[in-house]
Motif scaffolding. Structure first.
Motif, PDB file in Angstrom:
ATOM      1  N   VAL A   1       0.855  -1.190   0.000  1.00  0.00           N
ATOM      2  CA  VAL A   1       0.000   0.000   0.000  1.00  0.00           C
ATOM      3  C   VAL A   1       0.887   1.234   0.000  1.00  0.00           C
ATOM      4  O   VAL A   1       1.807   1.358   0.826  1.00  0.00           O
ATOM      5  N   VAL A   2       0.616   2.133  -0.939  1.00  0.00           N
ATOM      6  CA  VAL A   2       1.390   3.371  -1.066  1.00  0.00           C
ATOM      7  C   VAL A   2       0.507   4.550  -0.670  1.00  0.00           C
ATOM      8  O   VAL A   2      -0.520   4.811  -1.298  1.00  0.00           O
ATOM      9  N   MET A   3       0.899   5.256   0.390  1.00  0.00           N
ATOM     10  CA  MET A   3       0.187   6.466   0.807  1.00  0.00           C
ATOM     11  C   MET A   3       0.743   7.650   0.008  1.00  0.00           C
ATOM     12  O   MET A   3       1.709   8.288   0.401  1.00  0.00           O
ATOM     13  N   ALA A   4       0.121   7.939  -1.124  1.00  0.00           N
ATOM     14  CA  ALA A   4       0.544   9.064  -1.959  1.00  0.00           C
ATOM     15  C   ALA A   4      -0.490  10.173  -1.844  1.00  0.00           C
ATOM     16  O   ALA A   4      -1.002  10.689  -2.840  1.00  0.00           O
ATOM     17  N   THR A   5      -0.798  10.534  -0.603  1.00  0.00           N
ATOM     18  CA  THR A   5      -1.899  11.459  -0.334  1.00  0.00           C
ATOM     19  C   THR A   5      -1.513  12.925  -0.483  1.00  0.00           C
ATOM     20  O   THR A   5      -2.365  13.807  -0.330  1.00  0.00           O
ATOM     21  N   GLY A   6      -0.248  13.210  -0.755  1.00  0.00           N
ATOM     22  CA  GLY A   6       0.172  14.570  -1.100  1.00  0.00           C
ATOM     23  C   GLY A   6      -0.038  15.589  -0.001  1.00  0.00           C
ATOM     24  O   GLY A   6       0.157  15.317   1.183  1.00  0.00           O
ATOM     25  N   HIS A   7      -0.477  16.781  -0.405  1.00  0.00           N
ATOM     26  CA  HIS A   7      -0.689  17.873   0.545  1.00  0.00           C
ATOM     27  C   HIS A   7      -1.941  17.622   1.380  1.00  0.00           C
ATOM     28  O   HIS A   7      -2.840  16.883   0.977  1.00  0.00           O
ATOM     29  N   ASP A   8      -1.979  18.269   2.521  1.00  0.00           N
ATOM     30  CA  ASP A   8      -3.120  18.117   3.410  1.00  0.00           C
ATOM     31  C   ASP A   8      -3.705  19.493   3.699  1.00  0.00           C
ATOM     32  O   ASP A   8      -3.121  20.286   4.434  1.00  0.00           O
ATOM     33  N   TRP A   9      -4.872  19.792   3.081  1.00  0.00           N
ATOM     34  CA  TRP A   9      -5.541  21.067   3.310  1.00  0.00           C
ATOM     35  C   TRP A   9      -6.923  20.795   3.904  1.00  0.00           C
ATOM     36  O   TRP A   9      -7.605  19.843   3.518  1.00  0.00           O
ATOM     37  N   PRO A  10      -7.372  21.605   4.839  1.00  0.00           N
ATOM     38  CA  PRO A  10      -8.719  21.417   5.385  1.00  0.00           C
ATOM     39  C   PRO A  10      -9.778  21.717   4.330  1.00  0.00           C
ATOM     40  O   PRO A  10      -9.580  22.559   3.456  1.00  0.00           O
TER      41      PRO A  10
ATOM     42  N   ALA B   1       4.460   7.923   1.319  1.00  0.00           N
ATOM     43  CA  ALA B   1       5.006   8.798   0.284  1.00  0.00           C
ATOM     44  C   ALA B   1       4.315  10.152   0.258  1.00  0.00           C
ATOM     45  O   ALA B   1       4.395  10.886  -0.727  1.00  0.00           O
ATOM     46  N   ALA B   2       3.635  10.504   1.354  1.00  0.00           N
ATOM     47  CA  ALA B   2       2.932  11.788   1.443  1.00  0.00           C
ATOM     48  C   ALA B   2       3.906  12.874   1.876  1.00  0.00           C
ATOM     49  O   ALA B   2       4.510  12.788   2.949  1.00  0.00           O
ATOM     50  N   ILE B   3       4.067  13.897   1.048  1.00  0.00           N
ATOM     51  CA  ILE B   3       5.087  14.919   1.255  1.00  0.00           C
ATOM     52  C   ILE B   3       4.961  15.597   2.615  1.00  0.00           C
ATOM     53  O   ILE B   3       5.966  15.909   3.264  1.00  0.00           O
ATOM     54  N   SER B   4       3.738  15.829   3.086  1.00  0.00           N
ATOM     55  CA  SER B   4       3.550  16.557   4.345  1.00  0.00           C
ATOM     56  C   SER B   4       4.192  15.847   5.528  1.00  0.00           C
ATOM     57  O   SER B   4       4.535  16.492   6.527  1.00  0.00           O
ATOM     58  N   PHE B   5       4.390  14.521   5.457  1.00  0.00           N
ATOM     59  CA  PHE B   5       4.989  13.773   6.558  1.00  0.00           C
ATOM     60  C   PHE B   5       6.507  13.599   6.407  1.00  0.00           C
ATOM     61  O   PHE B   5       7.146  12.990   7.254  1.00  0.00           O
ATOM     62  N   LEU B   6       7.060  14.121   5.317  1.00  0.00           N
ATOM     63  CA  LEU B   6       8.486  13.931   5.044  1.00  0.00           C
ATOM     64  C   LEU B   6       9.305  15.180   5.284  1.00  0.00           C
ATOM     65  O   LEU B   6      10.538  15.139   5.254  1.00  0.00           O
ATOM     66  N   LEU B   7       8.643  16.314   5.505  1.00  0.00           N
ATOM     67  CA  LEU B   7       9.333  17.596   5.499  1.00  0.00           C
ATOM     68  C   LEU B   7      10.352  17.763   6.623  1.00  0.00           C
ATOM     69  O   LEU B   7      11.316  18.515   6.473  1.00  0.00           O
ATOM     70  N   HIS B   8      10.157  17.089   7.740  1.00  0.00           N
ATOM     71  CA  HIS B   8      11.060  17.325   8.874  1.00  0.00           C
ATOM     72  C   HIS B   8      12.470  16.824   8.575  1.00  0.00           C
ATOM     73  O   HIS B   8      13.460  17.517   8.831  1.00  0.00           O
TER      74      HIS B   8
END
Length: 561
Positions: free
Chosen positions: A161-170, A516-523
Motif C-alpha cells: 500500500v502506497v500512501m501518496a496522499t500529497g498535501h493536506d488542506w482542510p 510517500a505523502a510529502i507533508s509527513f516527510l518535510l522534517h
C-alpha cells in the motif's frame, strides 16, 4: 497476482504507477482517488485552484512521464489551448503555465499510463470518489477501508500500500468569519469583499492567495507601452492587501540556468557520502565548509561581497539577505525582474544562484543523519538560503505584484520576530499587533504553505492504535559518560521511515506500507516539494515494491525446485 494499492492519483501516485507498469511480472494495481477526476492532483486541480494561479515549474524541469509538457501542449487543438489560456506561439520548454494546465497534463499522462499498464498485462483498477479512511497492518497483508460516495464502506486486502496522499488542506478553510487558514480551496477566497485583506506569507502560496483575491476585485491589462497594470472594479475603494512575513521580502524571479544541472566541484555526493560514512551526527559545520568552497569557486566576486570566508552557519542567512533588506521590496523586485528577463534573453547564468540551487539536493542527503542540535541549527539558520534560491517564481508573478503595487492596492510589512495575530474579540478577520501598533484586517489568509506533519496527524486511526507509525528519531548531541559516548535518540517530528519510506517497527506485521505523502516527510527531508520530489519518491517506492516482488518470486522458484 501481487496486489498493490496507491492512495492518491496526484504526481507522487503517477510516478509510482509509472515505475510499476514497467514490471515484467503481471501485477494488480488499484488506485484510490477521493476526487471525481483522477490524475490531476490537489495542487493542480481546478476545484482547488483559481485559473489565475501559476505553477513555478517549467516543462524542462518536469521529469518525463509519457511525454513532455511542451509535446502535450503542442498536440492540443486551438480551442483547447484557448480554454487553457495558452498562446500556441509562446509554448516553450522554459515557460510557466497556470496550475490547472499542469492538472490536465498530469491527468492525460495518468490515463496513458493506465492504458500502457493494461496493455502490458497488468490489472489496473482506478476507483474515483473512493476515500480511504483507514489502514491496518496485518501479518501477511494490509487491510484498507474505503468510504464510497453514499457513505457506505468496504474493506480490501493488499500486499503493498502506497500512501501518496500529497498535501493536506482542510476542506473548510474559513475557520472563523474572515479568517482563512489556507489559500486552498481558492474559490472560498473569491467571497472576500471590499475590505482590507492581510496575507501571511510572501512566497508563491501568498502570491496565489493575492492573485485569487485581486482578480475577484478587478483585472490585469497591458497598457499602451506594453506594461502590465491592474484596474480595480467599481465600488472597490476599500479593497487593499497587505502581505506580511518576518523579513518582508518578496521571492526573486526565476533565473536562467543550465538544465540538467552541471555537477558541483566540491559539495558533491561523494564528499557528503564520505562525511556520512564516519557515522558522526555533528556534521553541519563540515557540510557548511563544503558549501563555502563551492560558492567561492563558482562566484568569487559574490563570495567576497558577502564576506563568505568569515561566515558561519548562524550568520550566512543574514549576509545573504542583507542587500535585499536594505531596499524597498518593490524596488528590488522591479530590478530583479529586469535582470532575470535580460539574463533569460541572453541565456546568461548568475553563478552564485546556480551554485546554491545545485547544492541543495546534495546537502539534503545528509540532513536525516544530523543530531538534534545540528538539525535545529540547520532549520533555524541555514535552510532559508536554499529555500529562497529554489523557490523563485515566474516572471509573470512578479509583474503582477508590481502592477498591484502601482495601483495602490498592495503593500508589504516586515513583521520581525515580535508580533501577534489574533482573531479573538473581533467579529471578522484578525488584529495584527506589530512594533507597538495595531492593524485590523477584515479578511486574513494564512498562506505559509504546507506545514510539516507528524505521526499523530496520520488520518488512519488503526495505524495510530497499532503504534507502528511513530515520530521520527534524531540522535542527541553526543555526551561522554565516564569513558563511553552515550548514544541516545529523541523524537523530533515527521515519521520514522526507512530508505524506502516504510515505517520502522518491530512488530510481526506486514512492512509493505509506504508513506510517500510529502507533508509527513518535510522534517527530515526539508527540500521535498513539487513535482520533481514526487518523481524521486515514486522512483524509490516503485523500485522497492518491484524488488520485493522479484525476491518473493525467486523464493517461490527455489521452493518449487
Amino acid at each position: 497476482m501481487i496486489r498493490i494499492a496507491i492512495i492518491g492519483s496526484g504526481p507522487t501516485g503517477i510516478y509510482t504507477l509509472k515505475g510499476l507498469v514497467g514490471s515484467a511480472v503481471p501485477i494488480s494495481i488499484t488506485v484510490f482517488e477521493a476526487e471525481s477526476d483522477p490524475g490531476k492532483g490537489t495542487p493542480y486541480h481546478p476545484d482547488i485552484n483559481d485559473r489565475a494561479m501559476l505553477s513555478n515549474i517549467a516543462s524542462i524541469e518536469l521529469p518525463v512521464i509519457c511525454e513532455t509538457l511542451v509535446q502535450w501542449l503542442r498536440r492540443q487543438t486551438n480551442a483547447d489551448l484557448q480554454r487553457l489560456l495558452v498562446n500556441r506561439d509562446a509554448i516553450n520548454e522554459r515557460e510557466f503555465y497556470p496550475r490547472v494546465v499542469l492538472g490536465e497534463f498530469l491527468q492525460a499522462q495518468f490515463i496513458r499510463l493506465v492504458a500502457t499498464g493494461q496493455h502490458n498485462g497488468h490489472v489496473i483498477d482506478v476507483r474515483a470518489r473512493q476515500r480511504v479512511v483507514d489502514i491496518a497492518l496485518q501479518t501477511d497483508d494490509i487491510r484498507v477501508t474505503v468510504q464510497h460516495p453514499d457513505g457506505s464502506r468496504a474493506e480490501f486486502a493488499f500486499d503493498h500500500v502506497v500512501m501518496a496522499t500529497g498535501h493536506d488542506w482542510p476542506e473548510n478553510i474559513e475557520v472563523k468569519p474572515g479568517y482563512f487558514v489556507s489559500p486552498w480551496p481558492a474559490h472560498a477566497l473569491k467571497q472576500i469583499g471590499n475590505c482590507p485583506v492581510g496575507i501571511l506569507g510572501t512566497s508563491l502560496s501568498g502570491i496565489d492567495a493575492l492573485i485569487t483575491v485581486a482578480t475577484a476585485h478587478g483585472a490585469f491589462y497591458l497598457d499602451a507601452a506594453g506594461q502590465l497594470q491592474f484596474h480595480a472594479s467599481a465600488h472597490n475603494e476599500n479593497f487593499h492587501v497587505t502581505m506580511m512575513s518576518r523579513k518582508g521580502l518578496l521571492p526573486e524571479a526565476d533565473f536562467y540556468c543550465e538544465i540538467p544541472y552541471v555537477p558541483p566541484l566540491f559539495c558533491t555526493n561523494e564528499a557528503i557520502d564520505a562525511l556520512l560514512a564516519t557515522g558522526r551526527h555533528d556534521l553541519l559545520d563540515e557540510i557548511f565548509e563544503l558549501f563555502k568552497q563551492e560558492l567561492m569557486a563558482a562566484d568569487p566576486d559574490y563570495a567576497a561581497k558577502i564576506g563568505l570566508s568569515m561566515l558561519t552557519v548562524e550568520t550566512v542567512a543574514s549576509a545573504y539577505f542583507a542587500a535585499r533588506e536594505r531596499i524597498d521590496p518593490f524596488v528590488w523586485a522591479a530590478q530583479n525582474l529586469a535582470e532575470a528577463e535580460q539574463n533569460k534573453a541572453n541565456r546568461y547564468t548568475v553563478q552564485w544562484r546556480y551554485a546554491i540551487i545545485r547544492m541543495h539536493e546534495v546537502i539534503a542527503r545528509a540532513i536525516p543523519q544530523l543530531d538534534e542540535t545540528d538539525l535545529g541549527r540547520f532549520h533555524k539558520h541555514f535552510k532559508t538560503v536554499f529555500v529562497d534560491d529554489y523557490a523563485t517564481v515566474p516572471h509573470a508573478s512578479i509583474a503582477r505584484l508590481l502592477a498591484l503595487h502601482r495601483a495602490g492596492i498592495l503593500d508589504i510589512v516586515a513583521l520581525g520576530a515580535d508580533y501577534t495575530i489574533s482573531a479573538d474579540g473581533v467579529e471578522r478577520g484578525v488584529v495584527l499587533t506589530h512594533q507597538g501598533e495595531t492593524a485590523r484586517y477584515e479578511a486574513f489568509i494564512d498562506a505559509t504553505g504546507q506545514h510539516a506533519m507528524s505521526a499523530v496527524d496520520i488520518p488512519f486511526p488503526t495505524l495510530i492504535e497499532q503504534g507502528v507509525v511513530r515520530k521520527a528519531t534524531t540522535p542527541q548531541a553526543q555526551s561522554v559518560i565516564g569513558s563511553e559516548i552515550a548514544e541516545r535518540t529523541v523524537r523530533t517530528g515527521g515519521i520514522d521511515l526507512d530508505a524506502a519510506f516504510r515505517p520502522k517497527f518491530e512488530d510481526n506485521l506486514c512492512n509493505h506500507l509506504y508513506c510517500a505523502a510529502i507533508s509527513f516527510l518535510l522534517h527530515k527531508l526539508p527540500f521535498v516539494q513539487g513535482i520533481t520530489s514526487a518523481h524521486d519518491i515514486g522512483v524509490v517506492v516503485s523500485a522497492a515494491i518491484l524488488s520485493d516482488i522479484e525476491q518473493a518470486n525467486a523464493g517461490r522458484f527455489q521452493m518449487s525446485a
